[in-house]
Write an enzyme that holds these catalytic residues in place. Structure first.
Site, PDB file in Angstrom:
ATOM      1  N   SER A 185       0.605  -1.267  -0.170  1.00 47.16           N
ATOM      2  CA  SER A 185      -0.154   0.198   0.050  1.00 47.16           C
ATOM      3  C   SER A 185       1.103   1.646  -0.151  1.00 47.16           C
ATOM      4  O   SER A 185       2.226   1.554   0.067  1.00 47.16           O
ATOM      5  CB  SER A 185      -0.940   0.230   1.451  1.00 47.16           C
TER       6      SER A 185
HETATM    7  N1  SAH Z   1      -0.219  -5.356   3.650  1.00 48.29           N
HETATM    8  C1  SAH Z   1       0.668  -6.157   2.656  1.00 48.29           C
HETATM    9  C2  SAH Z   1       0.311  -5.127   1.522  1.00 48.29           C
HETATM   10  C3  SAH Z   1      -1.705  -6.059   1.527  1.00 48.29           C
HETATM   11  S1  SAH Z   1      -1.573  -6.795  -0.964  1.00 48.29           S
HETATM   12  C4  SAH Z   1       2.201  -4.928   3.109  1.00 48.29           C
HETATM   13  O1  SAH Z   1       2.240  -4.316   3.895  1.00 48.29           O
HETATM   14  O2  SAH Z   1       2.278  -5.315   1.406  1.00 48.29           O
HETATM   15  C5  SAH Z   1      -2.966  -7.745  -0.039  1.00 48.29           C
HETATM   16  C6  SAH Z   1      -2.392  -9.210   0.319  1.00 48.29           C
HETATM   17  O3  SAH Z   1      -3.726  -9.653   1.111  1.00 48.29           O
HETATM   18  C7  SAH Z   1      -2.042  -9.855  -0.730  1.00 48.29           C
HETATM   19  O4  SAH Z   1      -1.044 -10.028  -0.318  1.00 48.29           O
HETATM   20  C8  SAH Z   1      -2.991 -11.098  -0.446  1.00 48.29           C
HETATM   21  O5  SAH Z   1      -2.266 -12.565  -1.333  1.00 48.29           O
HETATM   22  C9  SAH Z   1      -3.174 -11.603   0.892  1.00 48.29           C
HETATM   23  N2  SAH Z   1      -5.102 -11.590   0.315  1.00 48.29           N
HETATM   24  C10 SAH Z   1      -6.039 -11.707  -0.400  1.00 48.29           C
HETATM   25  N3  SAH Z   1      -7.370 -12.722   0.866  1.00 48.29           N
HETATM   26  C11 SAH Z   1      -6.383 -13.163   1.230  1.00 48.29           C
HETATM   27  C12 SAH Z   1      -7.180 -13.883   2.594  1.00 48.29           C
HETATM   28  N4  SAH Z   1      -8.217 -14.614   2.019  1.00 48.29           N
HETATM   29  N5  SAH Z   1      -6.088 -14.454   3.449  1.00 48.29           N
HETATM   30  C13 SAH Z   1      -4.950 -14.241   3.473  1.00 48.29           C
HETATM   31  N6  SAH Z   1      -4.835 -13.240   2.479  1.00 48.29           N
HETATM   32  C14 SAH Z   1      -5.087 -12.605   1.561  1.00 48.29           C
END
Ligand code: SAH
Length: 216
Positions: free
Chosen positions: A62
């Site tokens: 993000s």
């Molecule tokens: N917080 C992260 C950015 C997240 S991007 C950072 O600091 O870099 C969103 C993430 O959520 C992605 O890696 C995606 O694979 C994950 N995601 C999506 N659905 C999910 C679920 N049901 N359980 C766990 N992770 C999930």
């Protein structure tokens, strides 16, 4: 001071403080965590820029301001147990590690979970616990949490998160359609009673899972 430390300080002043983030613990955490270590080397020079960056597997880290706003919205004091869903690069989890006592983070994509774990360990954030699973179920064995942060966009608020939230705790979650969401804060006032606030408009990758979106 290194070039990265200078870029980090500028990021905090121009993107975080200038847009109204005042929680000194959040500001301090953003000054400390080496964001450039959480992106691939070729993108390190852009790590402190005012936009999200790709982290592989069609996912993103993000924008710095969004990390700050979500972290501030949790209103952490330092003694809490928190859950993050969507470990991604591990950057937000590192910020949470400086703001709370215990951090549990769930990721559904194996390659991202593996790399986040490695980068967190290499940079002194080994207290973060990462689990590879569908995070729409939360992390039942570790509940209740005083803070729950969802870093992917949900079609609606999964009941698992409300259940696993401690009374007095806060859930911060983007809710909307696949392309754009509203960041919401849910405060659990008592068992069965919540206050919901709309914080800001945002764009997250979809939360994919049993209580989220179907995968593409
Ligand atoms: N917080 C992260 C950015 C997240 S991007 C950072 O600091 O870099 C969103 C993430 O959520 C992605 O890696 C995606 O694979 C994950 N995601 C999506 N659905 C999910 C679920 N049901 N359980 C766990 N992770 C999930």
């Amino acid at each position: 001071m290194s070039d990265f430390a200078i870029a980090r300080r500028r990021m905090v002043e121009k993107q975080v403080q200038a847009r109204g983030i005042t929680d000194v613990r959040v500001i301090d955490a953003m000054l400390k965590v080496p964001r450039h270590k959480f992106v691939e080397a070729a993108l390190a020079s852009q790590a402190y820029s005012d936009y999200p960056l790709p982290i592989g597997e069609r996912q993103t880290i993000s924008q710095p301001y969004i990390v700050a706003a979500m972290s501030e919205a949790l209103q952490l004091k330092g003694d809490e147990k928190v859950l993050e869903v969507g470990s991604g690069s591990g950057y937000q989890a590192a910020i949470l590690a400086l703001l709370a006592d215990q951090v549990f983070s769930v990721e559904r994509i194996p390659a991202l979970a593996r790399r986040a774990r490695l980068v967190l360990n290499q940079n002194g954030f080994s207290k973060v616990n990462i689990r590879l699973t569908d995070g729409t179920y939360g992390w039942e064995e570790e509940a209740p949490f005083e803070g729950i942060l969802i870093t992917a966009g949900a079609p609606e608020i999964p009941d698992s998160y409300i259940k696993q939230l401690a009374v007095g705790g806060r859930l911060v979650i983007p809710v909307g359609d696949r392309g754009s969401q509203i960041l919401k804060r849910v405060t659990k006032l008592s068992e069965g009673d919540c206050r919901v606030e709309n914080l800001l408009d945002c764009r997250f990758v979809p939360l994919i899972g049993a209580k989220g979106w179907e995968s593409e």
